[in-house]
Design a protein around this motif. Structure first.
Motif, mmCIF file in Angstrom:
data_model
loop_
_atom_site.group_PDB
_atom_site.id
_atom_site.type_symbol
_atom_site.label_atom_id
_atom_site.label_comp_id
_atom_site.label_asym_id
_atom_site.label_seq_id
_atom_site.Cartn_x
_atom_site.Cartn_y
_atom_site.Cartn_z
ATOM 1 N N PRO A 264 0.823 -1.217 0.000
ATOM 2 C CA PRO A 264 0.000 0.000 0.000
ATOM 3 C C PRO A 264 0.855 1.264 0.000
ATOM 4 N N ASN A 265 0.399 2.250 -0.761
ATOM 5 C CA ASN A 265 0.938 3.624 -0.702
ATOM 6 C C ASN A 265 2.411 3.727 -1.063
ATOM 7 N N ILE A 266 2.879 2.887 -1.981
ATOM 8 C CA ILE A 266 4.267 2.945 -2.426
ATOM 9 C C ILE A 266 4.295 3.244 -3.921
ATOM 10 N N VAL A 267 5.038 4.283 -4.298
ATOM 11 C CA VAL A 267 5.326 4.580 -5.707
ATOM 12 C C VAL A 267 6.741 4.117 -5.988
ATOM 13 N N ALA A 268 6.899 3.210 -6.940
ATOM 14 C CA ALA A 268 8.203 2.632 -7.254
ATOM 15 C C ALA A 268 8.988 3.546 -8.185
ATOM 16 N N TYR A 269 10.299 3.487 -8.044
ATOM 17 C CA TYR A 269 11.229 4.204 -8.911
ATOM 18 C C TYR A 269 12.100 3.196 -9.647
ATOM 19 N N ALA A 270 12.382 3.456 -10.919
ATOM 20 C CA ALA A 270 13.277 2.603 -11.692
ATOM 21 C C ALA A 270 14.211 3.490 -12.499
ATOM 22 N N ASP A 271 15.487 3.123 -12.546
ATOM 23 C CA ASP A 271 16.521 3.965 -13.177
ATOM 24 C C ASP A 271 16.504 5.373 -12.583
ATOM 25 N N GLY A 272 16.090 5.476 -11.314
ATOM 26 C CA GLY A 272 16.023 6.775 -10.648
ATOM 27 C C GLY A 272 14.830 7.618 -11.016
ATOM 28 N N GLU A 273 13.926 7.077 -11.855
ATOM 29 C CA GLU A 273 12.763 7.815 -12.331
ATOM 30 C C GLU A 273 11.480 7.243 -11.713
ATOM 31 N N ARG A 274 10.521 8.139 -11.486
ATOM 32 C CA ARG A 274 9.209 7.698 -10.981
ATOM 33 C C ARG A 274 8.596 6.741 -12.003
ATOM 34 N N PHE A 275 8.301 5.502 -11.561
ATOM 35 C CA PHE A 275 7.903 4.458 -12.509
ATOM 36 C C PHE A 275 6.428 4.130 -12.413
ATOM 37 N N GLY A 276 5.895 4.032 -11.195
ATOM 38 C CA GLY A 276 4.470 3.745 -11.067
ATOM 39 C C GLY A 276 4.132 3.222 -9.689
ATOM 40 N N ALA A 277 2.865 3.360 -9.323
ATOM 41 C CA ALA A 277 2.395 2.892 -8.019
ATOM 42 C C ALA A 277 2.291 1.371 -8.018
ATOM 43 N N LEU A 278 2.597 0.769 -6.863
ATOM 44 C CA LEU A 278 2.378 -0.660 -6.698
ATOM 45 C C LEU A 278 0.871 -0.921 -6.619
ATOM 46 N N PRO A 279 0.416 -2.101 -7.075
ATOM 47 C CA PRO A 279 1.198 -3.263 -7.514
ATOM 48 C C PRO A 279 1.734 -3.117 -8.936
ATOM 49 N N LEU A 280 2.882 -3.755 -9.157
ATOM 50 C CA LEU A 280 3.496 -3.819 -10.479
ATOM 51 C C LEU A 280 3.948 -5.250 -10.736
ATOM 52 N N THR A 281 3.795 -5.666 -11.970
ATOM 53 C CA THR A 281 4.337 -6.953 -12.405
ATOM 54 C C THR A 281 5.509 -6.680 -13.331
ATOM 55 N N ILE A 282 6.652 -7.270 -13.008
ATOM 56 C CA ILE A 282 7.882 -7.056 -13.769
ATOM 57 C C ILE A 282 8.371 -8.401 -14.276
#
Length: 293
Positions: A264-282
């Motif tokens: 809950p309430n986590i925005v993920a970062y990838a390559d140092g950039e704002r990537f998207g709110a969880l949940p995420l499938t990678i």
């Protein structure tokens, strides 16, 4: 303006590294032309325009897309390059420059970085993919992501000190996060300080959170840091720079082809950039990127 087929598209972020982007581009462009390459310099007014310019250049058949900037600009370029045969070249001019670190490209001498582009030796790397977006380094989805969010809201100070202050501020109130992880179909419920999903071994300027991750093994590396005290976290942090945190009892490491991360309430970062709110499938996109290295 579109590039001509066969021409190098030089994508520049002038403000990278407190102005290094502009200075290094001024070195790179004439050296590439002296080596016999046609060069079209592309500068976006913002990230969206830079990505559009990259997509146009790749669709127009440029011979290579060379970025002069940091990992954020690499991230934008990769969205255009993923799944194509157009190679990525890097003149590192950012703060972290982890992708250049992976590839053995000089992070201090733009002339040496240009010489790497001129030599034109190529290899293929995996990418990590979530939906239509890709990343090269690490997706941060925990304490480190919250620090990024806080730092982005701060206007002072600049540079690494902003992240140090954001880390201290976040640490005061941080409590472990409850995650649901699905690792190649197996579901796990757990509490953790962070979950990191790595295509490569490091992020944030050499923090080797996913130590041991390989760039061409067809897998992604998922690291979980289980709950620890604030003093333990502070003591363990320096060990990330040499990868010795892997011996800590709170550390666990999984290699998978696909992971879903939910919290809950986590925005993920990838390559140092704002990537998207969880949940995420990678998932891994095997050998989806050609690089000049």
């Amino acid at each position: 303006m579109a590039t001509r087929p066969g021409e190098i598209a030089l994508l520049v972020n002038p403000s990278s590294g407190k102005g290094k982007g502009a200075r290094f581009a001024a070195v790179a462009s004439p050296r590439l032309r002296e080596a016999g390459f046609g060069v079209q310099v592309l500068t976006g007014r913002n990230g969206a325009e830079a990505e559009d310019l990259a997509r146009t250049a790749v669709a127009g058949g440029c011979g290579a897309l060379v970025v002069c900037g940091g990992d954020g600009l690499v991230h934008l370029a990769v969205q255009a390059l993923a799944g194509t045969d157009t190679p990525l070249g890097i003149i590192p001019a950012g703060t972290g420059n982890d992708v250049a670190r992976y590839l053995g490209i000089s992070r201090s001498d733009p002339r040496a970085a240009v010489d790497t582009v001129v030599a034109s030796r190529r290899r293929r790397l995996d990418l990590a993919r979530s939906g239509e977006r890709h990343f090269v380094t690490v997706l941060a989805a925990g304490f480190d992501a919250l620090v990024n969010e806080r730092a982005n809201e701060m206007t002072w100070p600049r540079g690494q000190m902003r992240y140090n202050l954001a880390t201290l501020a976040e640490l005061r109130t941080f409590t472990p996060i409850h995650y649901t992880l699905e690792l190649d179909g197996a579901s796990h419920q757990l509490d953790a300080m962070l979950v990191a999903v790595g295509n490569g071994p490091s992020f944030g300027g050499g923090l080797r959170i996913t130590e041991g991750a390989l760039l061409d093994d067809g897998l992604i590396d998922v690291v979980v840091i289980r709950p620890m005290s604030r003093p333990q976290l502070v003591r363990t942090y320096p060990r990330l720079f040499n990868g010795t945190h892997t011996g800590h009892p709170s550390y666990e490491h999984h290699r998978v082809r696909r992971v879903t991360v939910a919290a809950p309430n986590i925005v993920a970062y990838a390559d140092g950039e704002r990537f998207g709110a969880l949940p995420l499938t990678i998932e891994c996109a095997p050998l989806a990127l050609t690089v000049i290295a």
